[in-house]
Write an enzyme that holds these catalytic residues in place. Structure first.
Site, mmCIF file in Angstrom:
data_model
loop_
_atom_site.group_PDB
_atom_site.id
_atom_site.type_symbol
_atom_site.label_atom_id
_atom_site.label_comp_id
_atom_site.label_asym_id
_atom_site.label_seq_id
_atom_site.Cartn_x
_atom_site.Cartn_y
_atom_site.Cartn_z
ATOM 1 C CE1 TYR A 204 7.512 -27.275 20.145
ATOM 2 C CE2 TYR A 204 6.673 -29.434 20.770
ATOM 3 C CZ TYR A 204 6.923 -28.484 19.807
ATOM 4 O OH TYR A 204 6.582 -28.728 18.511
ATOM 5 C CE1 TYR A 205 12.463 -26.653 29.646
ATOM 6 C CE2 TYR A 205 13.157 -26.680 27.339
ATOM 7 C CZ TYR A 205 13.273 -27.157 28.627
ATOM 8 O OH TYR A 205 14.190 -28.135 28.918
ATOM 9 N NE ARG A 206 4.091 -24.979 22.376
ATOM 10 C CZ ARG A 206 3.969 -25.199 21.052
ATOM 11 N NH1 ARG A 206 4.497 -26.285 20.496
ATOM 12 N NH2 ARG A 206 3.330 -24.358 20.300
ATOM 13 C CE LYS B 287 0.111 -29.624 4.729
ATOM 14 N NZ LYS B 287 0.361 -28.689 5.832
ATOM 15 C CG ASP C 125 3.914 -24.050 8.856
ATOM 16 O OD1 ASP C 125 3.030 -24.900 9.102
ATOM 17 O OD2 ASP C 125 4.938 -23.922 9.543
HETATM 18 O O1 LIG Z 1 6.079 -27.148 16.650
HETATM 19 C C1 LIG Z 1 5.580 -26.063 16.883
HETATM 20 O O2 LIG Z 1 4.824 -25.870 17.810
HETATM 21 C C2 LIG Z 1 5.851 -24.925 16.009
HETATM 22 O O3 LIG Z 1 4.928 -24.257 15.650
HETATM 23 C C3 LIG Z 1 7.271 -24.677 15.610
HETATM 24 C C4 LIG Z 1 7.587 -24.604 14.142
HETATM 25 O O4 LIG Z 1 7.648 -23.256 13.741
HETATM 26 C C5 LIG Z 1 6.642 -25.385 13.309
HETATM 27 O O5 LIG Z 1 6.781 -26.709 13.699
HETATM 28 C C6 LIG Z 1 6.830 -25.282 11.842
HETATM 29 O O6 LIG Z 1 5.721 -25.888 11.217
#
Ligand SMILES: O=C(O)C(=O)C[C@H](O)[C@H](O)CO
Length: 310
Positions: A106-108, A220, A254
């Site tokens: 991740y780069y968030r 789930k 999702d």
């Molecule tokens: O992991 C995440 O932050 C995401 O939302 C990326 C993917 O689209 C997500 O994992 C799918 O559920």
């Protein structure tokens, strides 16, 4: 037209990002470019079923933000609750190894969406959606998003929570447990039941979630299908997975959640809702990508009608 003059059925609060995908970034010369985000995926499923779905988020004033907006609109998701901010749009990289392993980078951190706050939740509430979707993933993005999740869950009449726990992000179990009395629909994965309820035994998960104040649970279980609420003596029932081909499992949860919630909003019972969620999840896993496998609008409408008679 804004969400305020065209009421939304479902609003989801979350971060959508640009995703670059390659087998290995140590030697890849090219990568495929996608848009991803758990809440956007859920909303795409709701929209495909013909309901009005809107994303509440922030994106940067950059090509990635514009791509996210275009992708959301192409998926039929309303973006009038997405604001453009000075910070950059989040991006992430996914390596799909030949061994089938998936590695996510991740780069968030510091992204536009990580600066969301209660103000964003206020905009979502002002749109008066029939259902608000919050997730632990959003809460894990930082203190502002955490308070946005809290504000939306406390302010909305009908709330769905998908914990969406992510090992690479800070834990949020404490917040999610405090929100459970506000939650109408809890859609959680079996792997998330351990951290939240201290058990992965379905009967115990249903019992503990209900005694924490959740009105309805859907559990789930991946390839083992799902468990949904039921009027019988056990209080829940098992539904096997509908998947026949698994090309890419990402996005299945999702799609399940989107199908489940849309079905409940149009009047299906928990069994019909779980059936529809399972069918959408099966369609999504059969095709690479988070949402590319969703059925066509015509197929989705037929599935929604079938869910009502189950
Ligand atoms: O992991 C995440 O932050 C995401 O939302 C990326 C993917 O689209 C997500 O994992 C799918 O559920």
């Amino acid at each position: 037209m804004s969400a305020l003059d065209r009421p939304l059925d479902v609003v989801g609060l979350g971060e959508a990002m640009v995703l670059l995908q390659a087998p290995s970034f140590e030697d890849a010369a090219t990568a495929s470019v996608h848009v991803a985000g758990a809440e956007l995926n859920l909303l795409a499923a709701v929209a495909r079923l013909g309901l009005r779905a809107g994303l509440c988020s922030r994106v940067g004033n950059d090509p990635f933000g514009r791509r996210v907006l275009t992708a959301a609109r192409t998926l039929g998701v309303d973006t009038s609750l997405v604001s453009t901010a000075p910070e950059p749009t989040g991006v992430f990289f996914k390596e799909l190894g030949a061994d089938g392993a998936r590695r996510v980078h991740y780069y968030r951190s510091g992204s536009a969406a990580s600066r969301m706050s209660a103000v964003d939740a206020g905009r979502a509430l002002a749109a008066r959606p029939r259902l608000a979707v919050v997730s632990g993933l959003t809460a894990a993005l930082g203190p502002g998003p955490r308070s946005a999740v809290q504000h939306l869950a406390l302010g909305a009449d009908v709330v769905a929570l998908d914990p969406n726990l992510r090992p690479h992000l800070p834990p949020v179990d404490d917040l999610l447990l405090t929100l459970l009395p506000q939650v109408t629909y809890l859609l959680l994965g079996l792997d998330e039941a351990g951290p939240l309820f201290g058990t992965t035994e379905p009967a115990q998960v249903f019992r503990r979630a209900r005694s924490a104040g959740v009105r309805e649970v859907a559990l789930k279980a991946g390839a083992d299908g799902c468990y949904h609420a039921d009027d019988g003596p056990a209080g829940f029932a098992h539904l096997p997975s509908a998947a026949t081909t698994v090309a890419d499992p990402v996005g299945a949860g999702d799609a399940f959640a989107g199908g489940y919630l849309a079905a409940r909003l149009v009047g299906a019972g928990p069994r019909g809702a779980a059936w529809l969620g399972s069918r959408l999840a099966a369609a999504v896993v059969a095709t690479p990508g988070d949402t590319e496998g969703l059925p066509s609008a015509a197929e989705a409408a037929a599935l929604l009608a079938a869910a009502l008679s189950r």
